[in-house]
Design a protein around this motif. Structure first.
Motif, PDB file in Angstrom:
ATOM      1  N   VAL A   1       7.787  33.853  29.545  1.00 29.36           N
ATOM      2  CA  VAL A   1       8.436  33.031  30.557  1.00 29.36           C
ATOM      3  C   VAL A   1       9.955  33.082  30.428  1.00 29.36           C
ATOM      4  CG1 VAL A   1       8.679  30.677  31.431  1.00 29.36           C
ATOM      5  CG2 VAL A   1       6.424  31.514  30.728  1.00 29.36           C
ATOM      6  N   LEU A   2      10.469  33.065  29.191  1.00 29.94           N
ATOM      7  CA  LEU A   2      11.911  33.055  29.009  1.00 29.94           C
ATOM      8  C   LEU A   2      12.560  34.301  29.593  1.00 29.94           C
ATOM      9  CD1 LEU A   2      14.532  31.911  27.910  1.00 29.94           C
ATOM     10  CD2 LEU A   2      13.960  32.936  25.674  1.00 29.94           C
ATOM     11  N   MET A   3      12.021  35.468  29.277  1.00 32.97           N
ATOM     12  CA  MET A   3      12.619  36.711  29.779  1.00 32.97           C
ATOM     13  C   MET A   3      12.446  36.843  31.289  1.00 32.97           C
ATOM     14  SD  MET A   3      13.950  37.781  27.059  1.00 32.97           S
ATOM     15  CE  MET A   3      14.587  39.359  27.584  1.00 32.97           C
ATOM     16  N   ASP A   4      11.289  36.409  31.804  1.00 30.15           N
ATOM     17  CA  ASP A   4      11.106  36.414  33.258  1.00 30.15           C
ATOM     18  C   ASP A   4      12.128  35.509  33.930  1.00 30.15           C
ATOM     19  OD1 ASP A   4       8.988  38.164  33.111  1.00 30.15           O
ATOM     20  OD2 ASP A   4       7.447  36.608  33.218  1.00 30.15           O
ATOM     21  N   THR A   5      12.349  34.344  33.339  1.00 30.39           N
ATOM     22  CA  THR A   5      13.312  33.397  33.903  1.00 30.39           C
ATOM     23  C   THR A   5      14.713  33.978  33.906  1.00 30.39           C
ATOM     24  OG1 THR A   5      11.962  31.518  33.153  1.00 30.39           O
ATOM     25  CG2 THR A   5      14.270  31.078  33.691  1.00 30.39           C
ATOM     26  N   LEU A   6      15.099  34.604  32.805  1.00 34.75           N
ATOM     27  CA  LEU A   6      16.436  35.190  32.730  1.00 34.75           C
ATOM     28  C   LEU A   6      16.603  36.314  33.741  1.00 34.75           C
ATOM     29  CD1 LEU A   6      16.949  35.286  28.847  1.00 34.75           C
ATOM     30  CD2 LEU A   6      18.089  33.774  30.485  1.00 34.75           C
TER      31      LEU A   6
ATOM     32  N   THR B   1      22.774  36.851  27.620  1.00 36.11           N
ATOM     33  CA  THR B   1      21.653  36.289  26.855  1.00 36.11           C
ATOM     34  C   THR B   1      20.444  37.209  26.912  1.00 36.11           C
ATOM     35  OG1 THR B   1      22.429  34.060  27.387  1.00 36.11           O
ATOM     36  CG2 THR B   1      20.164  34.275  26.601  1.00 36.11           C
ATOM     37  N   PHE B   2      20.166  37.740  28.084  1.00 38.76           N
ATOM     38  CA  PHE B   2      19.045  38.667  28.243  1.00 38.76           C
ATOM     39  C   PHE B   2      19.222  39.893  27.351  1.00 38.76           C
ATOM     40  CE2 PHE B   2      17.141  42.370  30.295  1.00 38.76           C
ATOM     41  CZ  PHE B   2      15.852  41.937  30.572  1.00 38.76           C
TER      42      PHE B   2
ATOM     43  N   LEU C   1      18.764  39.017  23.567  1.00 37.07           N
ATOM     44  CA  LEU C   1      17.348  38.809  23.227  1.00 37.07           C
ATOM     45  C   LEU C   1      16.583  40.124  23.256  1.00 37.07           C
ATOM     46  CD1 LEU C   1      16.570  35.495  25.168  1.00 37.07           C
ATOM     47  CD2 LEU C   1      16.941  35.780  22.710  1.00 37.07           C
TER      48      LEU C   1
END
Length: 416
Positions: A286-291, A271-272, A275
């Motif tokens: 936040v999404l990329m940091d979370t991944l 997923t990372f 994206l």
């Protein structure tokens, strides 16, 4: 009375999987640094004319967890070692093992890296002898950007791990009463008591919080003083390892979850990548940091779980690897750069040259370690090894002396 994470019966006699993971993790470090010579658009001390863009993704996927695994394994070692020593004994033993090789290597092993980089940049005149005299005197400023660390006059380059590890060890050692207090033991037991999805997700939260707060303000520097984001990540996983070291339940759970964590890690990194490839610029938020942080922990959990399942046995190569890994780490990057400088004029191409560079690096590490460092007693402490006991020592177990294990990986006696 049942065993708790802090009783000697909770720990096995020897954690062969940790020995093996340490050796394999540093082998990945060697391969990664060879890759840094060939990956396109990533700054390093030297760059190959055969640099390839496709290397960026495998390097990035590896880079998201490689040093985190190393620091966690180092924390496991401290978790064992801290059971038998007080604060000052820990600092003294770790200081000798970490800082003496650092000082020696900065004066003897690393300078060629700075010299080769400075010559390649056109800011240092050819002639290693003259360079070394000026480098060791530290009395004359270097041209700006001559080599990594030129502003300080001296550099530790790839050995930054040693002062970081000593700093984290000193922090734990100086605050041992807090870690051993009821509150500290409660935190340790809560972490080691995580099971199922909680073990795969909750340790991510401190990593994610520190990334969201610090990453954009403090990019990686490896200069120890202002590397606040990397410190927050590395010290956190170091503490995780310190907590996990002598507990058996959390290791069994990681082993049980190893297939789940592997599947999740693959899904998260896929997923990372999708994206990232679909974004017009470097994606953030936040999404990329979370991944990134989720993948970091899932990858480490997968490696620990599979390692505990398949590596926790006395492999024939472990005795040799356990004593060789430290000298190999100290030597490898200088040998990579020397090998690159040797091979570049031959124009061997993008397949033969990197294969030979890996072979030369490994052969050089083996020859210097087994042929010299391990055999010369006064050299051993300069590369992080204990002096070899003589045959007259009643504790000696072989002509080469007993294996000097990484401190802390053997469980303490019941009297501890």
């Amino acid at each position: 009375m049942s065993a708790t994470p802090d009783t000697p019966s909770a720990a096995p006699d020897r954690r062969h999987d940790i020995d093996a993971l340490r050796a394999l993790a540093f082998l990945f470090v060697i391969l990664y640094h060879v890759g840094m010579y060939y990956v396109a658009d990533w700054p390093w001390h030297l760059k190959s004319p055969h640099a390839a863009e496709w290397l960026q993704w495998p390097m990035r996927v590896l880079n998201l967890w490689r040093m985190d695994l190393v620091f966690l394994v180092s924390g496991v070692s401290l978790g064992f070692l801290a059971r038998n020593q007080d604060s000052w004994a820990l600092i003294r033993s770790r200081g000798v093992r970490l800082m003496l090789p650092l000082a020696f290597a900065m004066a003897v092993i690393v300078p060629y890296q700075a010299y080769a980089e400075g010559v390649a940049n056109g800011l240092v005149a050819p002639g290693f002898g003259a360079f070394l005299l000026r480098y060791l005197s530290m009395g004359h400023p270097w041209p700006k950007q001559a080599f990594a660390g030129a502003e300080f006059g001296i550099t530790w380059n790839h050995l930054w791990y040693l002062p970081y590890l000593f700093t984290y060890t000193a922090i734990i050692a100086l605050t041992l009463p807090l870690w051993r207090s009821p509150a500290g033991q409660w935190m340790r037991q809560r972490f080691n008591g995580l099971r199922g999805w909680k073990l795969l997700l909750l340790p991510v939260l401190p990593l994610l919080l520190s990334t969201m707060l610090l990453a954009r303000h403090f990019p990686p520097t490896h200069n120890l003083i202002r590397d606040f984001h990397l410190h927050s990540i590395y010290f956190t996983v170091f503490v995780y390892g310190y907590w996990m070291g002598v507990d058996t339940g959390v290791w069994r759970e990681l082993e049980r979850l190893r297939r789940v964590s592997l599947a999740l890690a693959v899904a998260v990194i896929a997923t990372f990548v999708v994206l990232r490839l679909g974004a017009k610029g470097p994606p953030s938020g936040v999404l990329m940091d979370t991944l990134r942080m989720l993948y970091l922990w899932l990858a480490v959990a997968t490696i620990l779980g599979h390692g505990h399942r398949y590596l926790n046995r006395p492999w024939p190569w472990l005795r040799w690897a356990n004593e060789s890994v430290y000298p190999w780490y100290v030597l490898h990057q200088t040998l990579i750069i020397a090998g690159a400088a040797l091979l570049a004029p031959l124009a061997l191409g993008p397949v033969l040259e990197p294969a030979l560079l890996v072979a030369l690096t490994i052969a050089g590490c083996w020859a210097l370690t087994d042929g010299l460092i391990r055999r010369v007693n006064w050299l051993r402490p300069l590369f992080g090894l204990k002096p070899r006991r003589t045959s007259a020592d009643p504790r000696a177990t072989s002509p080469e002396g007993p294996l000097p294990p990484e401190p802390g990986l053997r469980s303490p006696s019941p009297r501890a």
